[in-house]
Design a protein around this motif. Structure first.
Motif, mmCIF file in Angstrom:
data_model
loop_
_atom_site.group_PDB
_atom_site.id
_atom_site.type_symbol
_atom_site.label_atom_id
_atom_site.label_comp_id
_atom_site.label_asym_id
_atom_site.label_seq_id
_atom_site.Cartn_x
_atom_site.Cartn_y
_atom_site.Cartn_z
ATOM 1 N N PRO A 90 9.218 7.890 -25.137
ATOM 2 C CA PRO A 90 9.893 8.983 -24.439
ATOM 3 C C PRO A 90 9.888 8.699 -22.941
ATOM 4 N N LEU A 91 10.952 9.082 -22.302
ATOM 5 C CA LEU A 91 11.112 8.831 -20.871
ATOM 6 C C LEU A 91 10.918 10.174 -20.160
ATOM 7 N N VAL A 92 10.051 10.206 -19.169
ATOM 8 C CA VAL A 92 9.801 11.454 -18.444
ATOM 9 C C VAL A 92 10.392 11.351 -17.044
ATOM 10 N N ALA A 93 11.308 12.274 -16.728
ATOM 11 C CA ALA A 93 11.911 12.302 -15.388
ATOM 12 C C ALA A 93 11.021 13.150 -14.487
ATOM 13 N N PHE A 94 10.375 12.477 -13.528
ATOM 14 C CA PHE A 94 9.320 13.110 -12.720
ATOM 15 C C PHE A 94 9.618 12.848 -11.236
ATOM 16 N N ASN A 95 9.831 13.922 -10.490
ATOM 17 C CA ASN A 95 10.169 13.805 -9.065
ATOM 18 C C ASN A 95 9.084 14.448 -8.226
ATOM 19 N N VAL A 96 8.745 13.797 -7.108
ATOM 20 C CA VAL A 96 7.714 14.352 -6.233
ATOM 21 C C VAL A 96 8.324 14.619 -4.857
ATOM 22 N N ASN A 97 8.181 15.876 -4.404
ATOM 23 C CA ASN A 97 8.784 16.322 -3.144
ATOM 24 C C ASN A 97 7.798 16.220 -1.980
ATOM 25 N N LEU A 98 8.302 15.728 -0.853
ATOM 26 C CA LEU A 98 7.457 15.504 0.324
ATOM 27 C C LEU A 98 7.824 16.470 1.449
ATOM 28 N N ASP A 99 6.828 16.796 2.287
ATOM 29 C CA ASP A 99 7.125 17.708 3.398
ATOM 30 C C ASP A 99 7.624 16.919 4.625
ATOM 31 N N THR A 100 8.701 16.160 4.403
ATOM 32 C CA THR A 100 9.324 15.424 5.499
ATOM 33 C C THR A 100 10.830 15.373 5.262
ATOM 34 N N ASP A 101 11.600 15.293 6.352
ATOM 35 C CA ASP A 101 13.037 15.093 6.202
ATOM 36 C C ASP A 101 13.394 13.621 6.442
ATOM 37 N N ASN A 102 12.382 12.764 6.461
ATOM 38 C CA ASN A 102 12.591 11.334 6.690
ATOM 39 C C ASN A 102 12.679 10.606 5.337
ATOM 40 N N VAL A 103 13.899 10.298 4.925
ATOM 41 C CA VAL A 103 14.086 9.701 3.596
ATOM 42 C C VAL A 103 13.476 8.297 3.510
ATOM 43 N N ASP A 104 13.316 7.649 4.653
ATOM 44 C CA ASP A 104 12.728 6.304 4.647
ATOM 45 C C ASP A 104 11.304 6.319 4.088
ATOM 46 N N ILE A 105 10.590 7.391 4.355
ATOM 47 C CA ILE A 105 9.215 7.497 3.834
ATOM 48 C C ILE A 105 9.251 7.557 2.301
ATOM 49 N N ALA A 106 10.160 8.364 1.769
ATOM 50 C CA ALA A 106 10.297 8.445 0.305
ATOM 51 C C ALA A 106 10.708 7.088 -0.270
ATOM 52 N N LYS A 107 11.574 6.395 0.422
ATOM 53 C CA LYS A 107 12.016 5.080 -0.058
ATOM 54 C C LYS A 107 10.869 4.072 -0.045
ATOM 55 N N LYS A 108 10.060 4.116 1.024
ATOM 56 C CA LYS A 108 8.912 3.194 1.101
ATOM 57 C C LYS A 108 7.907 3.490 -0.010
ATOM 58 N N ILE A 109 7.688 4.766 -0.279
ATOM 59 C CA ILE A 109 6.727 5.138 -1.324
ATOM 60 C C ILE A 109 7.270 4.753 -2.706
ATOM 61 N N MET A 163 17.191 12.050 -0.533
ATOM 62 C CA MET A 163 17.103 13.323 0.189
ATOM 63 C C MET A 163 17.531 14.449 -0.727
ATOM 64 N N LEU A 164 16.795 15.571 -0.716
ATOM 65 C CA LEU A 164 17.307 16.798 -1.329
ATOM 66 C C LEU A 164 18.007 17.541 -0.199
ATOM 67 N N GLU A 165 19.320 17.369 -0.097
ATOM 68 C CA GLU A 165 20.062 17.864 1.072
ATOM 69 C C GLU A 165 19.894 19.377 1.231
ATOM 70 N N ASP A 166 19.941 20.110 0.113
ATOM 71 C CA ASP A 166 19.873 21.575 0.221
ATOM 72 C C ASP A 166 18.532 22.068 0.759
ATOM 73 N N ARG A 167 17.473 21.304 0.528
ATOM 74 C CA ARG A 167 16.157 21.734 1.020
ATOM 75 C C ARG A 167 15.727 20.932 2.248
ATOM 76 N N ASN A 168 16.521 19.945 2.594
ATOM 77 C CA ASN A 168 16.223 19.070 3.735
ATOM 78 C C ASN A 168 14.842 18.412 3.629
#
Lengths: 299, 299
Positions: free
Chosen positions: A181-200, A220-225
């Motif tokens: 089974p494949l689990v779609a799991f997203n983790v949200n960060l308290d930053t608007d810097n998408v580069d950090i998410a990409k590095k992680i 980026m989650l544009e609606d939540r910035n």
């Protein structure tokens, strides 16, 4: 207890409502099968159907759906944003309850053979069902897509697992597999810097040296910035959810960034969650099959 | 989907193998019921039986067991370490799947009435099924035990819910209830000082001002030479496991003591574990019923 199998066939039609409804009706027509979800995507021109059922019923419904797709989807006229090689693009079988991966591999082979024998559509077996290492990865199997398949099938190493070296004229070729089974799991960060998410994402995903059973991107989650590490966990038993979560936590800390929350998209097996609880509560000797009451209920 | 109910009747016999086997045979004799466990305790002279089944079968098996106990256990000759008031001491019904607490209360009343009508054993309804606040707590209901019941029943506020103000001569009186699943949860500390476990138990348990839905004591695990906070979590929805766990962690820190591990004894519903995972992974908007695949499998 009944053996429970999930099947998530993908069809190359996401626009024609009549055909989509025909797939849904076919999915509902087999006793012992529950239609959990279907998601047509217009831009992909593709519909993903999620089914669960017992060992026999799931094979029957998969076959009937492939038959319906062959008779109603013409790949010579298909266009869409998602790579595809057949009217039914892929048919993965997933072990859910009281059934092993080996048994799901057997199911995939039986269904693949029947599709070729009765519907004249050649079959590639991939993932756990693959007949050779270079056939495990779906992206490699599907490369060339519907249009390139006639040429690809002539290559030494790309004979279909069932069928001759030629596609069905309108239905192409179909991939059949068994997988976890494949689990779609997203983790949200308290930053608007998408580069950090990409590095992680690069740290946690297998393709860039992270965890073998994790696929991931930063977006980026544009609606939540806010930035998000968006992942597919492809084997929650070998890579439990908490392990990527804690890794993201300590990697984010390097940038002074915290985790705000996470999302689980769609369905997952209970064990993917109880494994997480077991870790955080430091439970000694937890036995999922024996200790979770629901596992004793006879289906 | 079938409504699933658990039933955990307690019988006042833990020594006579023939009678224990008779209970087991009776438990297995009703179709639609699964015998999950039975634990005879010699020093308590008591056997706890754990069953699950659909709404109808669980009522039938409970009744048949009470009947067997009435005919094979003589309370005038019973002695044992555990308080008890009848051959069948208590019959709790627990909602597991697709059934509400209110429906389990109805089940308990139907079974209680049938026991009196057909077996002549008077019934106290307790916990969620109680007919008055002073009857909720089992310890208060059972106070006086089998020997003291004839006197107790004469008191204004202790008329049975079903039956007259006199016990069955050999089977006594039985308590029937509906309640939440009970989770036995123990937390092990890296200390051999039992006083620390006792102090922490006092902080977390409801009776001494802690969490209302937690019962707990501190004790020594002699074989491992460590102290343990041993708890019964009586409502895992209102008091999730992680909350007492984290409280024990920060209370233990005051003594420079850490948590080594924990134990979950026996069975628990999947939701008690997924709630914990949801907390630690900070999952936004998790929907247990919809997102856990097993919940879609038709029983």
């Amino acid at each position: 207890m009944a053996k429970i199998v999930e099947c998530i066939p993908n069809f190359s039609e996401g626009r024609n409502q009549e055909v989509i409804q025909g797939l849904v009706d076919t999915a509902k027509s087999v006793p012992g099968v529950t239609l959990l979800d279907y998601s047509p995507d217009e831009s992909h021109n593709r519909t993903v159907v999620t089914l669960v059922g017992d060992e026999e019923s799931i094979q029957e419904v998969a076959f009937q759906l492939v038959k319906y797709a062959r008779d109603h989807i013409d790949m010579t006229k298909h266009e869409g944003g998602h790579p595809r090689m057949g009217a039914t693009d892929v048919v993965p079988f997933v072990p859910i309850k009281d059934i092993s991966m080996e048994e799901c591999v057997e199911i995939s082979k039986k269904v693949g053979k029947r599709i070729y024998d009765e519907l004249d559509i050649p079959i590639f077996l991939y993932e756990e069902s693959a007949s050779a290492p270079h056939r495990k990865n779906l992206a490699k199997v599907r490369k060339g897509q519907f249009e390139g398949m006639p040429e690809k099938l002539k290559e030494e190493e790309w004979a279909p697992d069932f069928g001759e070296r030629k596609i069905h004229p309108t239905a192409g070729i179909t991939g059949v597999s068994a997988r976890m089974p494949l689990v779609a799991f997203n983790v949200n960060l308290d930053t608007d810097n998408v580069d950090i998410a990409k590095k992680i994402a690069k740290v946690v995903r297998g393709s860039s040296g992270g965890f073998k059973y994790c696929k991931g991107i930063g977006l980026m989650l544009e609606d939540r910035n806010i930035a998000q590490v968006s992942m597919n966990m492809v084997n929650f038993e070998k890579l439990p959810l908490y392990r990527t979560f804690e890794t993201i936590r300590f990697e984010a800390a390097r940038y002074g960034v915290n985790i705000i929350g996470s999302e689980i998209i769609g369905l997952l097996p209970a064990k993917a969650m109880t494994d997480v609880a077991e870790y955080y509560l430091q439970v000694e000797d937890f036995d999922f099959n024996k200790q979770v009451i629901e596992n004793h209920i006879i289906n």
